[in-house]
Design a protein around this motif. Sequence first.
Motif, short mmCIF file in Angstrom:
data_model
loop_
_atom_site.label_atom_id
_atom_site.label_comp_id
_atom_site.label_asym_id
_atom_site.label_seq_id
_atom_site.Cartn_x
_atom_site.Cartn_y
_atom_site.Cartn_z
N SER A 149 82.76 2.77 89.97
CA SER A 149 83.94 2.18 90.75
C SER A 149 84.49 3.17 91.97
O SER A 149 84.04 4.34 92.20
N CYS A 150 84.86 2.52 93.02
CA CYS A 150 84.93 3.45 94.32
C CYS A 150 85.89 4.50 93.99
O CYS A 150 85.51 5.79 94.62
N ALA A 151 87.20 4.10 93.47
CA ALA A 151 88.16 5.27 93.66
C ALA A 151 87.73 6.32 92.53
O ALA A 151 87.77 7.56 92.74
N GLY A 152 87.04 5.91 91.46
CA GLY A 152 86.76 7.08 90.45
C GLY A 152 85.70 8.10 91.02
O GLY A 152 85.73 9.00 90.87
N LEU A 153 84.75 7.16 91.66
CA LEU A 153 83.58 7.78 92.30
C LEU A 153 84.06 8.95 93.30
O LEU A 153 83.96 9.97 93.32
N ARG A 154 84.80 8.29 94.42
CA ARG A 154 84.94 8.83 95.57
C ARG A 154 86.30 9.90 95.58
O ARG A 154 86.29 10.79 96.36
N GLU A 155 87.16 9.49 94.88
CA GLU A 155 88.44 10.41 94.78
C GLU A 155 88.58 11.23 93.53
O GLU A 155 88.99 12.45 93.94
N LEU A 156 87.78 10.88 92.57
CA LEU A 156 87.71 11.79 91.59
C LEU A 156 86.55 12.49 91.01
O LEU A 156 86.37 13.36 90.14
N GLY A 157 85.40 11.80 91.54
CA GLY A 157 84.20 12.65 91.20
C GLY A 157 83.77 12.16 89.83
O GLY A 157 82.99 12.99 89.24
N VAL A 158 83.92 10.87 89.54
CA VAL A 158 83.50 10.47 88.35
C VAL A 158 82.06 9.77 88.25
O VAL A 158 81.93 8.52 89.21
N LYS A 159 81.18 10.27 87.92
CA LYS A 159 79.69 10.03 87.93
C LYS A 159 78.81 10.15 86.78
O LYS A 159 78.38 9.46 86.05
N ALA A 160 78.76 11.48 86.60
CA ALA A 160 77.83 11.92 85.48
C ALA A 160 78.58 11.76 84.10
O ALA A 160 77.92 11.83 83.06
N GLN A 161 79.75 12.02 84.04
CA GLN A 161 80.55 11.99 82.86
C GLN A 161 80.40 10.89 82.03
O GLN A 161 79.86 11.13 80.85
N PRO A 162 80.56 9.51 82.30
CA PRO A 162 80.31 8.49 81.44
C PRO A 162 78.93 8.44 81.17
O PRO A 162 78.54 7.94 80.04
N ARG A 163 77.91 8.62 81.82
CA ARG A 163 76.65 8.63 81.60
C ARG A 163 76.07 9.61 80.41
O ARG A 163 75.37 9.55 79.71
N ARG A 164 76.92 10.83 80.62
CA ARG A 164 76.77 11.79 79.49
C ARG A 164 77.10 11.55 78.26
O ARG A 164 76.38 11.55 77.50
N LEU A 165 78.30 10.76 78.11
CA LEU A 165 78.59 10.19 76.77
C LEU A 165 77.86 9.09 76.23
O LEU A 165 77.66 9.11 75.20
N LEU A 166 77.62 8.31 77.24
CA LEU A 166 76.56 6.89 76.94
C LEU A 166 75.46 7.37 76.20
O LEU A 166 74.73 6.66 75.27
N ALA A 167 74.74 8.64 76.72
CA ALA A 167 73.51 8.74 76.49
C ALA A 167 73.51 9.45 74.84
O ALA A 167 72.38 9.51 74.23
N GLY A 168 74.78 9.63 74.40
CA GLY A 168 74.74 10.10 72.95
C GLY A 168 75.21 8.82 72.02
O GLY A 168 75.15 9.16 70.97
#
Length: 256
Positions: free
Chosen positions: A142-161
């Motif tokens: 999502s735009c706000a999470g990615l561009r305002e808060l830098g949320v990118k790797a975090q969900p993918r890191r947890l989903l990998a487990g």
Amino acid sequence: MPQTRPRVALFVTCLVDLYRPSVGFAALKLLEEAGCQVEVPATQTCCGQPAYNSGDRMTTKDLARAVIDAFLPYDHVVAPSGSCAGMIGHHYPGLFADDPHYRGRAEALGAKTHELVSFLTDVMGVERVAARYDGVVTYHDSCAGLRELGVKAQPRRLLAGVDGLSLKEMAEPEICCGFGGTFCVKYPDISTRMVDDKAKDIAATGADTLLAGDMGCLLNMAGRLKREGAPVKVRHVAEVLADMTRDAAPIGEAKA
């Protein structure tokens, strides 16, 4: 992980409260399992983002003051939404540039406000969750999470487990879905074209499930995918990470 239990206030968000309460319960479960003492302030209300996006600063300030007063006493504020967390963290201080009392309070609140998955990984040090999801998923940034808060790797890191889950990336996972809060109301033709392109990108992955961290995006994409007849289930990432997908039907579908 911190030795003491931080006192965390869960900012539920309007869309979760009205359309998807299961996301709030999933967020609560994840936070408690991470070692947090979680409370849901009864006086919380809208963060003011719709009014802010529409240029109504007076209404936004009224709502923001209520949020600041309700949430400031806590160690952290966590929202299962990048857009609401971004509103509080990035836009509240500017609202009160001419108000010495509330500007300082807004800055203090903004500094301890986090998007859910980012908080779990970056603050609480969560590396793995006890969850299972049998399927192939794709993830929308999502735009706000990615561009305002830098949320990118975090969900993918947890989903990998997550047991049984495999992730298949879209060609352009960072492209806006066209929702944009009031953008879809102001510019419906452009918004429709954007979500149509996004739906095609989702379908091209072959994934059976679409995940994201913002309900506005999810509702928008779920609607388009359903109208296109695409066999893709839509869920908030918190529901998968909390292993609570059996408790609620996918977004846009009736529970059997």
